[in-house]
Write a protein that holds these residues in place. Structure first.
Motif, PDB file in Angstrom:
ATOM      1  N   ALA A 123       0.828  -1.208   0.000  1.00 20.53           N
ATOM      2  CA  ALA A 123       0.000   0.000   0.000  1.00 20.53           C
ATOM      3  C   ALA A 123       0.861   1.256   0.000  1.00 20.53           C
ATOM      4  O   ALA A 123       0.519   2.258  -0.639  1.00 20.53           O
ATOM      5  N   MET A 124       1.997   1.220   0.698  1.00 16.37           N
ATOM      6  CA  MET A 124       2.886   2.380   0.728  1.00 16.37           C
ATOM      7  C   MET A 124       3.358   2.734  -0.677  1.00 16.37           C
ATOM      8  O   MET A 124       3.368   3.902  -1.081  1.00 16.37           O
ATOM      9  N   ILE A 125       3.721   1.706  -1.440  1.00 11.18           N
ATOM     10  CA  ILE A 125       4.172   1.945  -2.808  1.00 11.18           C
ATOM     11  C   ILE A 125       3.035   2.467  -3.683  1.00 11.18           C
ATOM     12  O   ILE A 125       3.224   3.363  -4.515  1.00 11.18           O
ATOM     13  N   SER A 151      -0.013 -11.820 -11.016  1.00 13.17           N
ATOM     14  CA  SER A 151      -1.436 -11.742 -10.684  1.00 13.17           C
ATOM     15  C   SER A 151      -1.707 -10.897  -9.432  1.00 13.17           C
ATOM     16  O   SER A 151      -2.868 -10.654  -9.090  1.00 13.17           O
ATOM     17  N   PHE A 152      -0.664 -10.465  -8.753  1.00  8.53           N
ATOM     18  CA  PHE A 152      -0.831  -9.685  -7.523  1.00  8.53           C
ATOM     19  C   PHE A 152      -1.533  -8.373  -7.840  1.00  8.53           C
ATOM     20  O   PHE A 152      -1.256  -7.723  -8.856  1.00  8.53           O
ATOM     21  N   VAL A 153      -2.431  -7.939  -6.968  1.00 10.25           N
ATOM     22  CA  VAL A 153      -3.288  -6.787  -7.230  1.00 10.25           C
ATOM     23  C   VAL A 153      -2.492  -5.515  -7.528  1.00 10.25           C
ATOM     24  O   VAL A 153      -2.894  -4.701  -8.362  1.00 10.25           O
ATOM     25  N   PHE A 154      -1.343  -5.341  -6.896  1.00  7.46           N
ATOM     26  CA  PHE A 154      -0.541  -4.141  -7.121  1.00  7.46           C
ATOM     27  C   PHE A 154       0.775  -4.459  -7.840  1.00  7.46           C
ATOM     28  O   PHE A 154       1.789  -3.792  -7.628  1.00  7.46           O
ATOM     29  N   TYR A 155       0.729  -5.467  -8.686  1.00 12.33           N
ATOM     30  CA  TYR A 155       1.934  -5.902  -9.410  1.00 12.33           C
ATOM     31  C   TYR A 155       2.547  -4.758 -10.218  1.00 12.33           C
ATOM     32  O   TYR A 155       3.756  -4.522 -10.170  1.00 12.33           O
ATOM     33  N   LYS A 156       1.717  -4.033 -10.964  1.00 13.53           N
ATOM     34  CA  LYS A 156       2.226  -2.945 -11.800  1.00 13.53           C
ATOM     35  C   LYS A 156       2.939  -1.890 -10.972  1.00 13.53           C
ATOM     36  O   LYS A 156       4.054  -1.457 -11.311  1.00 13.53           O
ATOM     37  N   GLU A 157       2.319  -1.479  -9.853  1.00 11.33           N
ATOM     38  CA  GLU A 157       2.900  -0.427  -9.024  1.00 11.33           C
ATOM     39  C   GLU A 157       4.231  -0.860  -8.411  1.00 11.33           C
ATOM     40  O   GLU A 157       5.184  -0.062  -8.337  1.00 11.33           O
ATOM     41  N   LEU A 158       4.325  -2.121  -7.986  1.00  7.94           N
ATOM     42  CA  LEU A 158       5.562  -2.597  -7.366  1.00  7.94           C
ATOM     43  C   LEU A 158       6.681  -2.730  -8.403  1.00  7.94           C
ATOM     44  O   LEU A 158       7.838  -2.414  -8.111  1.00  7.94           O
ATOM     45  N   PRO A 180       5.406  -7.828   0.345  1.00  6.36           N
ATOM     46  CA  PRO A 180       4.379  -6.804   0.151  1.00  6.36           C
ATOM     47  C   PRO A 180       3.322  -6.714   1.239  1.00  6.36           C
ATOM     48  O   PRO A 180       2.765  -5.637   1.475  1.00  6.36           O
ATOM     49  N   LEU A 181       3.030  -7.825   1.909  1.00 11.11           N
ATOM     50  CA  LEU A 181       1.948  -7.825   2.890  1.00 11.11           C
ATOM     51  C   LEU A 181       2.430  -7.642   4.321  1.00 11.11           C
ATOM     52  O   LEU A 181       1.643  -7.749   5.261  1.00 11.11           O
ATOM     53  N   GLU A 182       3.716  -7.329   4.479  1.00  9.50           N
ATOM     54  CA  GLU A 182       4.228  -7.005   5.819  1.00  9.50           C
ATOM     55  C   GLU A 182       3.960  -5.534   6.115  1.00  9.50           C
ATOM     56  O   GLU A 182       3.962  -4.694   5.203  1.00  9.50           O
ATOM     57  N   PRO A 183       3.748  -5.186   7.391  1.00 10.07           N
ATOM     58  CA  PRO A 183       3.643  -3.768   7.739  1.00 10.07           C
ATOM     59  C   PRO A 183       4.955  -3.054   7.430  1.00 10.07           C
ATOM     60  O   PRO A 183       6.029  -3.638   7.540  1.00 10.07           O
ATOM     61  N   VAL A 184       4.861  -1.804   7.025  1.00  9.31           N
ATOM     62  CA  VAL A 184       6.058  -1.043   6.678  1.00  9.31           C
ATOM     63  C   VAL A 184       6.549  -0.271   7.902  1.00  9.31           C
ATOM     64  O   VAL A 184       5.755   0.309   8.651  1.00  9.31           O
ATOM     65  N   LYS A 185       7.846  -0.277   8.111  1.00  9.96           N
ATOM     66  CA  LYS A 185       8.435   0.440   9.244  1.00  9.96           C
ATOM     67  C   LYS A 185       8.692   1.895   8.871  1.00  9.96           C
ATOM     68  O   LYS A 185       8.827   2.248   7.700  1.00  9.96           O
TER      69      LYS A 185
END
Length: 265
Positions: A123-125, A151-158, A180-185
């Motif tokens: 989500a941060m990205i 197939s990941f929902v935010f593949y393009k953004e990452l 991608p699904l870890e909380p961001v520090k």
């Protein structure tokens, strides 16, 4: 001193030199507010006193929040049912929504933002990608990260963030991961925003600004840049808390300040 008194909506409003008195069906309440002249009944009663945030003044009301910025007043109504006008980062969250950077969950009166949840790395990205105008980009067929499938929902953004040098992940080659699904520090957020800004010259290290950021910290430069730009102000105890997970409301504030600093808002 009384400057005016009039009936508006369900209230009798008496505007004072430094405040406002509102009376409904008997009981009256007085408020010290810089928004007495601009107040209308659609705002509702003030829910607490005005506060200062840098060079702007903010005051929450029952139906939204008023802000005095650069000599101009604006009133913002809630877009999310779980973000009250009295919330400390209310305006930043609303502005991020208005800029189409965050969409939340649901729609209309059921839309939520989940401000107290940890912000995830994917989500941060996505927020950075949208904050930069959602540039046109075609993702490659092969992922740069072994834990991010096409197939990941935010593949393009990452993939975009990787090619831009904003997201580097861990490892290299076919062993590179992004988690991608870890909380961001908070320290990683500093790094992402610093890279997205073009890696400008940093005037100070995080060690010069925060007591819990040693010069040896891998992102000391990036955290220092975040502080000198005013994007991050830390806590009153002088800490940045680099290893803490960032909450979604804090993320909204960082991204909005970043957008203003880089001329995108």
């Amino acid at each position: 001193m009384v400057k005016s008194a009039h009936r508006t909506g369900k209230y009798t409003a008496t505007v004072l030199t430094k405040g406002l008195v509102l009376q409904e069906s008997g009981a009256a309440a007085g408020y010290v507010t810089p928004f007495a002249k601009q107040w209308t009944h659609s705002w509702g009663r003030p829910s607490r006193n005005a506060s200062k945030d840098g060079d702007r003044q903010i005051q929450p009301f029952q139906n939204g929040a008023a802000a005095l910025e650069g000599g101009k007043t604006r009133f913002v109504t809630p877009a999310f049912r779980d973000v009250a006008p009295s919330r400390v980062f209310f305006l930043e969250i609303q502005d991020l929504f208005a800029a189409n950077v965050t969409k939340g969950w649901g729609s209309g009166s059921s839309r939520t933002f989940q401000p107290n949840s940890n912000n995830l790395r994917d989500a941060m990205i996505v927020f950075i990608y949208r904050a930069m105008g959602a540039p046109t980009y075609t993702a490659p067929r092969t992922s740069p990260f072994r834990d991010v499938a096409p197939s990941f929902v935010f593949y393009k953004e990452l993939c975009w963030a990787f090619e831009q040098g904003i997201a580097r992940g861990w490892g290299s080659g076919t062993n590179r991961t992004f988690r991608p699904l870890e909380p961001v520090k908070r320290d990683a957020v500093a790094a992402f925003l610093y890279r997205a800004a073009g890696e400008p010259a940093a005037k100070a290290s995080g060690a010069d600004r925060f007591v819990d950021v040693p010069r040896s910290h891998i992102f000391a430069k990036e955290i220092g840049w975040l502080a000198t730009t005013g994007i991050s102000r830390g806590w009153d105890d002088g800490t940045f808390r680099p290893n803490a997970y960032i909450k979604r409301d804090q993320m909204a504030t960082f991204v909005m300040r970043w957008m203003k600093h880089t001329g995108r808002a």
